[in-house]
Design a protein around this motif. Structure first.
Motif, PDB file in Angstrom:
ATOM      1  N   ASN A 188       0.810  -1.220   0.000  1.00  0.00           N
ATOM      2  CA  ASN A 188       0.000   0.000   0.000  1.00  0.00           C
ATOM      3  C   ASN A 188       0.848   1.278   0.000  1.00  0.00           C
ATOM      4  N   GLN A 189       2.052   1.183  -0.564  1.00  0.00           N
ATOM      5  CA  GLN A 189       2.931   2.334  -0.756  1.00  0.00           C
ATOM      6  C   GLN A 189       3.345   2.345  -2.212  1.00  0.00           C
ATOM      7  N   ILE A 190       3.654   3.526  -2.719  1.00  0.00           N
ATOM      8  CA  ILE A 190       4.178   3.587  -4.073  1.00  0.00           C
ATOM      9  C   ILE A 190       5.628   4.052  -4.044  1.00  0.00           C
ATOM     10  N   PHE A 191       6.390   3.494  -4.971  1.00  0.00           N
ATOM     11  CA  PHE A 191       7.782   3.861  -5.173  1.00  0.00           C
ATOM     12  C   PHE A 191       7.899   4.184  -6.655  1.00  0.00           C
ATOM     13  N   THR A 192       8.424   5.362  -6.962  1.00  0.00           N
ATOM     14  CA  THR A 192       8.435   5.813  -8.349  1.00  0.00           C
ATOM     15  C   THR A 192       9.856   5.899  -8.900  1.00  0.00           C
ATOM     16  N   LYS A 193       9.904   5.997 -10.204  1.00  0.00           N
ATOM     17  CA  LYS A 193      11.122   6.243 -10.969  1.00  0.00           C
ATOM     18  C   LYS A 193      12.232   5.269 -10.567  1.00  0.00           C
ATOM     19  N   SER A 194      13.434   5.787 -10.303  1.00  0.00           N
ATOM     20  CA  SER A 194      14.579   4.912 -10.055  1.00  0.00           C
ATOM     21  C   SER A 194      14.414   4.082  -8.786  1.00  0.00           C
ATOM     22  N   THR A 195      13.779   4.629  -7.771  1.00  0.00           N
ATOM     23  CA  THR A 195      13.605   3.869  -6.535  1.00  0.00           C
ATOM     24  C   THR A 195      12.717   2.654  -6.779  1.00  0.00           C
ATOM     25  N   GLY A 196      11.620   2.832  -7.503  1.00  0.00           N
ATOM     26  CA  GLY A 196      10.746   1.710  -7.830  1.00  0.00           C
ATOM     27  C   GLY A 196      11.470   0.661  -8.645  1.00  0.00           C
ATOM     28  N   ALA A 197      12.211   1.104  -9.653  1.00  0.00           N
ATOM     29  CA  ALA A 197      12.937   0.166 -10.519  1.00  0.00           C
ATOM     30  C   ALA A 197      13.998  -0.610  -9.737  1.00  0.00           C
ATOM     31  N   ILE A 253      22.390   3.705  -3.221  1.00  0.00           N
ATOM     32  CA  ILE A 253      23.208   4.625  -2.410  1.00  0.00           C
ATOM     33  C   ILE A 253      23.462   5.946  -3.127  1.00  0.00           C
ATOM     34  N   VAL A 254      23.272   5.973  -4.436  1.00  0.00           N
ATOM     35  CA  VAL A 254      23.408   7.224  -5.192  1.00  0.00           C
ATOM     36  C   VAL A 254      22.236   8.120  -4.809  1.00  0.00           C
ATOM     37  N   PRO A 255      22.478   9.377  -4.510  1.00  0.00           N
ATOM     38  CA  PRO A 255      21.368  10.257  -4.124  1.00  0.00           C
ATOM     39  C   PRO A 255      20.232  10.223  -5.157  1.00  0.00           C
ATOM     40  N   ARG A 256      19.022  10.231  -4.641  1.00  0.00           N
ATOM     41  CA  ARG A 256      17.853  10.083  -5.504  1.00  0.00           C
ATOM     42  C   ARG A 256      17.790  11.149  -6.596  1.00  0.00           C
ATOM     43  N   PHE A 257      18.168  12.378  -6.291  1.00  0.00           N
ATOM     44  CA  PHE A 257      18.071  13.432  -7.305  1.00  0.00           C
ATOM     45  C   PHE A 257      18.987  13.130  -8.491  1.00  0.00           C
ATOM     46  N   ILE A 258      20.086  12.441  -8.265  1.00  0.00           N
ATOM     47  CA  ILE A 258      20.972  12.052  -9.368  1.00  0.00           C
ATOM     48  C   ILE A 258      20.357  10.875 -10.129  1.00  0.00           C
ATOM     49  N   ARG A 259      19.919   9.834  -9.382  1.00  0.00           N
ATOM     50  CA  ARG A 259      19.305   8.666 -10.023  1.00  0.00           C
ATOM     51  C   ARG A 259      18.091   9.082 -10.846  1.00  0.00           C
ATOM     52  N   ASP A 260      17.224   9.901 -10.257  1.00  0.00           N
ATOM     53  CA  ASP A 260      16.017  10.322 -10.965  1.00  0.00           C
ATOM     54  C   ASP A 260      16.334  11.287 -12.098  1.00  0.00           C
ATOM     55  N   GLY A 261      17.436  12.027 -11.994  1.00  0.00           N
ATOM     56  CA  GLY A 261      17.854  12.884 -13.100  1.00  0.00           C
ATOM     57  C   GLY A 261      18.167  12.053 -14.338  1.00  0.00           C
ATOM     58  N   VAL A 262      18.923  10.983 -14.160  1.00  0.00           N
ATOM     59  CA  VAL A 262      19.224  10.067 -15.268  1.00  0.00           C
ATOM     60  C   VAL A 262      17.932   9.412 -15.752  1.00  0.00           C
ATOM     61  N   TYR A 263      17.118   8.965 -14.813  1.00  0.00           N
ATOM     62  CA  TYR A 263      15.832   8.348 -15.158  1.00  0.00           C
ATOM     63  C   TYR A 263      14.997   9.304 -16.022  1.00  0.00           C
ATOM     64  N   ASN A 264      14.917  10.568 -15.621  1.00  0.00           N
ATOM     65  CA  ASN A 264      14.101  11.553 -16.340  1.00  0.00           C
ATOM     66  C   ASN A 264      14.589  11.775 -17.768  1.00  0.00           C
ATOM     67  N   ILE A 265      15.904  11.761 -17.973  1.00  0.00           N
ATOM     68  CA  ILE A 265      16.439  11.915 -19.329  1.00  0.00           C
ATOM     69  C   ILE A 265      15.967  10.755 -20.206  1.00  0.00           C
ATOM     70  N   ILE A 266      16.065   9.549 -19.685  1.00  0.00           N
ATOM     71  CA  ILE A 266      15.620   8.380 -20.445  1.00  0.00           C
ATOM     72  C   ILE A 266      14.107   8.443 -20.673  1.00  0.00           C
ATOM     73  N   ALA A 267      13.347   8.789 -19.630  1.00  0.00           N
ATOM     74  CA  ALA A 267      11.881   8.849 -19.741  1.00  0.00           C
ATOM     75  C   ALA A 267      11.439   9.874 -20.785  1.00  0.00           C
ATOM     76  N   ARG A 268      12.095  11.033 -20.816  1.00  0.00           N
ATOM     77  CA  ARG A 268      11.731  12.079 -21.785  1.00  0.00           C
ATOM     78  C   ARG A 268      12.000  11.659 -23.227  1.00  0.00           C
ATOM     79  N   ASN A 269      12.986  10.807 -23.420  1.00  0.00           N
ATOM     80  CA  ASN A 269      13.401  10.427 -24.770  1.00  0.00           C
ATOM     81  C   ASN A 269      12.993   9.011 -25.161  1.00  0.00           C
ATOM     82  N   ARG A 270      12.248   8.315 -24.325  1.00  0.00           N
ATOM     83  CA  ARG A 270      11.976   6.897 -24.561  1.00  0.00           C
ATOM     84  C   ARG A 270      11.237   6.632 -25.867  1.00  0.00           C
ATOM     85  N   TYR A 271      10.287   7.473 -26.240  1.00  0.00           N
ATOM     86  CA  TYR A 271       9.576   7.251 -27.503  1.00  0.00           C
ATOM     87  C   TYR A 271      10.499   7.500 -28.698  1.00  0.00           C
ATOM     88  N   LYS A 272      11.327   8.529 -28.599  1.00  0.00           N
ATOM     89  CA  LYS A 272      12.239   8.861 -29.696  1.00  0.00           C
ATOM     90  C   LYS A 272      13.287   7.755 -29.877  1.00  0.00           C
TER      91      LYS A 272
END
Length: 137
Positions: A69-78, A97-116
């Protein structure tokens, strides 16, 4: 909707994304105990979860793990999913152990470009008959 009634962790994914669908197939292959269930973010179940957790209904660029009954998003969920898979996948959890803002930053780049980069389907994936019991509508 009572998500705490679901005993298995549920992975919510973008059902038209080729990268996301490929990831689901890899998770299924590395999950011999079939502990995970799946739902597209575009489907009824996915939309109910987004609503329950006050996430925008068009939040389709995030991998979401619903567990206990909890959600984990982006890099943490993966990474939490990778930790429970067979083979070498659990080794990826070391990146937690990598700070979430760094992990999610990489995640966001991939997510933004995934269709392309990987393309997209016209409609959500329909699981083959042998896997249908792993998917929510």
């Amino acid at each position: 909707m009572e998500t705490n009634l679901y005993t298995n962790p549920v992975i919510l994914f973008d059902g038209v994304c080729n990268l996301c669908n490929g990831s689901v197939q890899k998770i299924i292959a590395a999950d011999p105990n079939k502990q995970f269930r799946f739902a597209s973010l575009q489907g009824d179940f996915g939309q109910q979860v987004l609503k329950q957790f006050h996430l925008p209904p068009h939040e389709l660029n995030s991998f979401i793990l619903l567990e206990n009954n909890q959600i984990f998003t982006k890099s943490t969920g993966a990474l939490k999913v990778a930790r429970k898979l067979s083979g070498a996948w659990p080794l990826l959890y070391a990146f937690i152990i990598v700070p979430r803002f760094i992990r999610d930053g990489v995640y966001n780049i991939i997510a933004r470009n995934r269709y392309k980069w990987f393309g997209k389907k016209e409609s959500c994936m329909v699981p083959r008959a042998a896997l249908q019991d792993l998917f929510y509508p």
